[in-house]
Design a protein around this motif. Structure first.
Motif, PDB file in Angstrom:
ATOM      1  N   PRO A  59       0.796  -1.233   0.000  1.00 28.31           N
ATOM      2  CA  PRO A  59       0.000   0.000   0.000  1.00 28.31           C
ATOM      3  C   PRO A  59       0.826   1.279   0.000  1.00 28.31           C
ATOM      4  O   PRO A  59       0.325   2.329  -0.393  1.00 28.31           O
ATOM      5  N   ASP A  69      -6.333   1.046  -5.735  1.00 32.78           N
ATOM      6  CA  ASP A  69      -7.297  -0.002  -5.378  1.00 32.78           C
ATOM      7  C   ASP A  69      -7.632  -0.916  -6.558  1.00 32.78           C
ATOM      8  O   ASP A  69      -8.794  -1.212  -6.846  1.00 32.78           O
ATOM      9  N   ARG A  72      -9.856  -3.894  -5.838  1.00 29.75           N
ATOM     10  CA  ARG A  72     -11.254  -3.547  -5.543  1.00 29.75           C
ATOM     11  C   ARG A  72     -12.035  -3.378  -6.843  1.00 29.75           C
ATOM     12  O   ARG A  72     -13.211  -3.742  -6.925  1.00 29.75           O
ATOM     13  N   PHE A  96      -9.627  -6.703   2.091  1.00 27.01           N
ATOM     14  CA  PHE A  96      -9.189  -5.336   1.836  1.00 27.01           C
ATOM     15  C   PHE A  96      -8.547  -4.750   3.093  1.00 27.01           C
ATOM     16  O   PHE A  96      -9.008  -4.986   4.215  1.00 27.01           O
ATOM     17  N   ASP A  97      -7.485  -3.967   2.879  1.00 29.03           N
ATOM     18  CA  ASP A  97      -6.756  -3.329   3.992  1.00 29.03           C
ATOM     19  C   ASP A  97      -6.379  -4.363   5.049  1.00 29.03           C
ATOM     20  O   ASP A  97      -6.596  -4.163   6.255  1.00 29.03           O
ATOM     21  N   ASP A  98      -5.821  -5.473   4.603  1.00 29.26           N
ATOM     22  CA  ASP A  98      -5.483  -6.560   5.521  1.00 29.26           C
ATOM     23  C   ASP A  98      -4.472  -6.086   6.559  1.00 29.26           C
ATOM     24  O   ASP A  98      -3.411  -5.573   6.207  1.00 29.26           O
ATOM     25  N   PRO A  99      -4.764  -6.245   7.846  1.00 31.57           N
ATOM     26  CA  PRO A  99      -3.849  -5.734   8.876  1.00 31.57           C
ATOM     27  C   PRO A  99      -2.572  -6.544   9.016  1.00 31.57           C
ATOM     28  O   PRO A  99      -1.582  -6.047   9.550  1.00 31.57           O
ATOM     29  N   GLY A 102      -0.989  -6.098   4.945  1.00 28.42           N
ATOM     30  CA  GLY A 102      -1.149  -4.779   4.347  1.00 28.42           C
ATOM     31  C   GLY A 102      -1.696  -4.884   2.941  1.00 28.42           C
ATOM     32  O   GLY A 102      -1.316  -5.767   2.170  1.00 28.42           O
ATOM     33  N   GLY A 103      -2.615  -4.000   2.580  1.00 31.66           N
ATOM     34  CA  GLY A 103      -3.148  -3.983   1.225  1.00 31.66           C
ATOM     35  C   GLY A 103      -4.288  -4.953   1.016  1.00 31.66           C
ATOM     36  O   GLY A 103      -4.910  -5.447   1.964  1.00 31.66           O
ATOM     37  N   ASP A 104      -4.576  -5.237  -0.252  1.00 31.41           N
ATOM     38  CA  ASP A 104      -5.745  -6.005  -0.649  1.00 31.41           C
ATOM     39  C   ASP A 104      -5.348  -7.336  -1.286  1.00 31.41           C
ATOM     40  O   ASP A 104      -4.256  -7.454  -1.858  1.00 31.41           O
TER      41      ASP A 104
END
Length: 326
Positions: A59, A69, A72, A96-99, A102-104
């Motif tokens: 990201p 994105d 997405r 999405f926004d995986d902790p 990071g990112g998708d």
């Protein structure tokens, strides 16, 4: 092709994503080299299923403006295409926004076929495939839009196609300046070529879902030579259906006897062929070739692999500008 945008994940990370999404762990993992932006793995799971994992760029990595994105956008296309009969993989999970990483990322059903660009040449089969592809594009173009043109996730949108497309062109030219891309014309000359022909865009009155990346590498074939699936929908936008004939004819041109056009008409497609169609088509060609030239900035392709693509895009851009400046 190798690219700076393709990240590496450990076996433990792949396993965690699969278990969290599908409840099955990874038994085998093969990274697939095709594609230009996202990292892709074919995973064998402990429930004996096969899936494909696509992970977007980190990201914090600078990308082209329209590339915001990307996954997405791809997930949007899968959702919109449900029930249309389009040959596509099944979207099994979207993260999405995986902790953790990071990112998708997306998990898709695995395909059994072969990419068209890897199949042995067969003129009769290829003509039939182009006809079939035309029918599939007609189906794609019947998906209803929301009334807004352009790239919704990148913020490059407009109430009219002229407004949205000029924003898209402006963004890629800004990116060219940012990445100091070598182009066969000055930025001012390029801006002038698009704006002098902008009135032709007003022929497009309703937004159509455009894949804009239907080259043979994104078409998987069944053993009988028919289309198994269209893949890689992340470049999709809402715009002129005529633009979807650019990538299937990349580095060449669209001719009236192309079987794809016959299949498109048989499938009920209406691409808005008007006296301005040749001008609009040249504008979309120029836009695609600009993308191919500018994207080397953030992606940093290996020169040996990228040289042929750069040369083809440069020559194609010069040809398109020749039409737009006459």
């Amino acid at each position: 092709m190798d690219s700076k945008t393709k990240r590496s994940l450990t076996t433990a990370q792949l396993d965690a994503l699969a278990i969290g999404a599908l409840g099955a762990g990874v038994v085998t993992a093969e990274e697939l080299p095709d594609g230009f932006a996202n990292a892709v793995w074919r995973l064998g799971l402990d429930d004996e299923s096969q899936v494909v994992l696509k992970v977007g760029p980190p990201p914090d990595l600078p990308l082209l403006t329209y590339e915001r994105d990307l996954l997405r956008t791809e997930a949007m296309v899968y959702h919109l295409a449900q029930g249309t009969g389009l040959p596509m993989a099944t979207l099994l999970h979207a993260g999405f926004d995986d902790p953790e990483i990071g990112g998708d990322w997306l998990i898709l059903s695995a395909l059994a076929g072969t990419p068209w660009n890897r199949a042995a040449p067969d003129p009769a089969r290829d003509a039939a495939l182009r006809r079939e592809m035309g029918a599939h594009l007609a189906t794609l173009h019947r998906i209803p839009g929301t009334g807004t043109f352009g790239y919704p996730y990148a913020g490059l949108t407009g109430a009219t196609w002229r407004e949205a497309f000029l924003k898209m062109v402006g963004a890629i030219l800004d990116d060219a300046v940012k990445w100091e891309t070598r182009l066969p014309a000055t930025i001012l000359d390029l801006v002038g070529a698009f704006h002098r022909n902008a009135a032709a865009l007003d022929d497009v009155q309703a937004p159509t879902l455009v894949h804009f990346d239907v080259w043979p590498g994104n078409v998987f074939l069944n053993p009988d030579g028919t289309v198994e699936a269209l893949i890689d929908h992340e470049r999709a936008f809402w715009g002129d259906p005529l633009a979807d004939f650019v990538t299937p004819t990349i580095f060449s041109d669209l001719t009236g006897d192309d079987p794809m056009l016959a299949g498109y008409q048989e499938g009920g497609g209406r691409a808005g062929f008007t006296p301005t169609s040749r001008v609009r088509f040249a504008m979309y060609q120029a836009y695609l070739y600009l993308i191919l030239l500018v994207e080397d900035g953030p992606r940093q392709y290996p020169e040996a692999d990228y040289a042929r693509l750069r040369n083809g895009a440069t020559e194609g851009l010069v040809r398109a500008l020749g039409i737009l400046t006459n």
